[in-house]
Design an enzyme around this catalytic site. Structure first.
Site, PDB file in Angstrom:
ATOM      1  N   LYS A 129       0.826  -1.150  -0.055  1.00 34.99           N
ATOM      2  CA  LYS A 129       0.123   0.073  -0.224  1.00 34.99           C
ATOM      3  C   LYS A 129       0.973   1.148  -0.075  1.00 34.99           C
ATOM      4  O   LYS A 129       0.621   2.185  -0.600  1.00 34.99           O
ATOM      5  CB  LYS A 129      -0.912  -0.014   1.272  1.00 34.99           C
ATOM      6  N   GLN A 143      -5.018  -1.596   9.463  1.00 36.08           N
ATOM      7  CA  GLN A 143      -5.052  -3.138   8.959  1.00 36.08           C
ATOM      8  C   GLN A 143      -5.575  -4.279   9.692  1.00 36.08           C
ATOM      9  O   GLN A 143      -5.176  -4.079  11.068  1.00 36.08           O
ATOM     10  CB  GLN A 143      -3.525  -3.354   8.405  1.00 36.08           C
ATOM     11  N   ASP A 151     -11.467   2.125   3.582  1.00 38.94           N
ATOM     12  CA  ASP A 151     -11.796   0.775   3.374  1.00 38.94           C
ATOM     13  C   ASP A 151     -13.388   0.457   3.281  1.00 38.94           C
ATOM     14  O   ASP A 151     -13.753  -0.702   2.840  1.00 38.94           O
ATOM     15  CB  ASP A 151     -11.451  -0.035   4.575  1.00 38.94           C
TER      16      ASP A 151
HETATM   17  N1  GUN Z   1      -7.145  -7.304   6.152  1.00 36.18           N
HETATM   18  C1  GUN Z   1      -7.472  -8.039   4.846  1.00 36.18           C
HETATM   19  N2  GUN Z   1      -8.227  -7.175   3.987  1.00 36.18           N
HETATM   20  C2  GUN Z   1      -8.078  -6.145   4.328  1.00 36.18           C
HETATM   21  C3  GUN Z   1      -8.606  -4.714   3.735  1.00 36.18           C
HETATM   22  O1  GUN Z   1      -8.989  -4.478   2.479  1.00 36.18           O
HETATM   23  N3  GUN Z   1      -8.406  -3.666   4.501  1.00 36.18           N
HETATM   24  C4  GUN Z   1      -7.887  -3.680   5.917  1.00 36.18           C
HETATM   25  N4  GUN Z   1      -7.606  -2.403   6.552  1.00 36.18           N
HETATM   26  N5  GUN Z   1      -7.323  -4.824   6.299  1.00 36.18           N
HETATM   27  C5  GUN Z   1      -7.641  -5.929   5.660  1.00 36.18           C
END
Ligand code: GUN
Length: 284
Positions: A53, A97, A120
């Site tokens: 990211k 995350q 998200d």
């Molecule tokens: N953990 C697994 N997939 C995701 C996601 O798309 N966003 C976040 N914040 N955590 C995750």
């Protein structure tokens, strides 16, 4: 039959290049998108995702602010950080995350993120907006899946769409996005009776069960579009939720793992961050 490979890496590069151009235009009018990425603990997979990211931000020209907190961080400490980020004018998007360590209630954290910084789309405000068909942010992985479905050339309207998996992150919002394009949508899961038969009805099958190579070629309708959301590590090798060798003999189009949905999720996150910045400045 040998399926068309839906190359998520390639499509995501295209989207990121468009975003890079867009961000350089935004900067000319004083809009500088910023994303806060919060990682709690030492989960190696989460570290890999967070690094990807950050790299994507760098490429596009989004400023990223990383917060790597220790495993023993308390819920109160994380809530305080989220409150700080909510108030920070340089932070347009906040990504915490998941999964979080067990002493932290994920829902409490998600509910504290300012919905207009919730890139998200996990906050109940955004989930509701997705449900009513008027989203602010599209959920990243399901939106990435839709881009790859479009790439296959299939029109979702009226088609049998089966989503295997019912998580809040993928399965449930995925069903809503398919429905928004007029698909006939079924969600199936571990308690579904005759799961094999349900999957075999699908013109579009989205596999998000979190079980390595669970969907076999025998569970796929000939000519179906198969999108594999799974990322499973087996003896150091990454495999999806679909058994690629048998599935690609039956499907008309299929995503590889890696290089399918994974890079698309990140591209969609970047898109949401740019949108969050535009929203912020349009309200300022
Ligand atoms: N953990 C697994 N997939 C995701 C996601 O798309 N966003 C976040 N914040 N955590 C995750």
């Amino acid at each position: 039959m040998s399926a068309k490979i839906l190359n998520g890496k390639e499509v995501s590069e295209r989207i990121k290049t468009e975003l890079k151009d867009k961000v350089s235009e935004l900067k000319k009018i004083g809009i500088f998108p910023g994303l806060a990425v919060v990682l709690v603990g030492n989960d190696p997979a989460s570290r890999v995702y967070v690094n990807s990211k950050k790299r994507a931000c760098e490429f596009i020209g989004i400023e990223s602010f990383e917060y790597a907190l220790p495993e023993e961080t308390t819920e109160k400490q994380l809530l305080e950080l989220v409150a700080e980020l909510n108030a920070d004018k340089k932070v347009n998007g906040i990504l915490v995350q998941l999964p979080l360590p067990e002493q932290i209630n994920e829902e409490n954290i998600i509910n504290t993120i300012n919905p207009l910084k919730d890139v998200d789309a996990f906050h109940p405000f955004n989930v509701g907006r997705i449900m009513t068909g008027n989203p602010v942010f599209l959920p990243c992985t399901p939106a990435g899946v839709m881009e790859l479905v479009h790439e296959s050339g299939i029109d979702v309207k009226g088609k049998e769409c089966v989503v295997a998996g019912r998580s809040n992150i993928v399965g449930k919002p995925q069903a809503m996005l398919l429905l928004a394009e007029h698909g006939t949508v079924t969600i199936c899961h571990s308690r579904t009776v005759n799961l094999e038969e349900v999957c075999k009805r699908a013109d579009i099958l989205v596999a998000a069960v979190g079980k390595p190579e669970f969907i076999k070629g025998s569970m796929i309708k000939p000519g179906a579009v198969v999108i594999d959301v799974g990322i499973n590590r087996i003896n150091g090798k990454i495999v999806g939720d679909v058994e690629f060798a048998s599935a690609s003999e039956v499907a008309s189009a299929i995503t590889p793992v890696p290089g399918g949905v994974g890079p698309m999720t990140i591209a969609m996150l970047m898109k949401n961050t740019v949108k969050a910045a535009e929203l912020y400045y349009s309200r300022a």
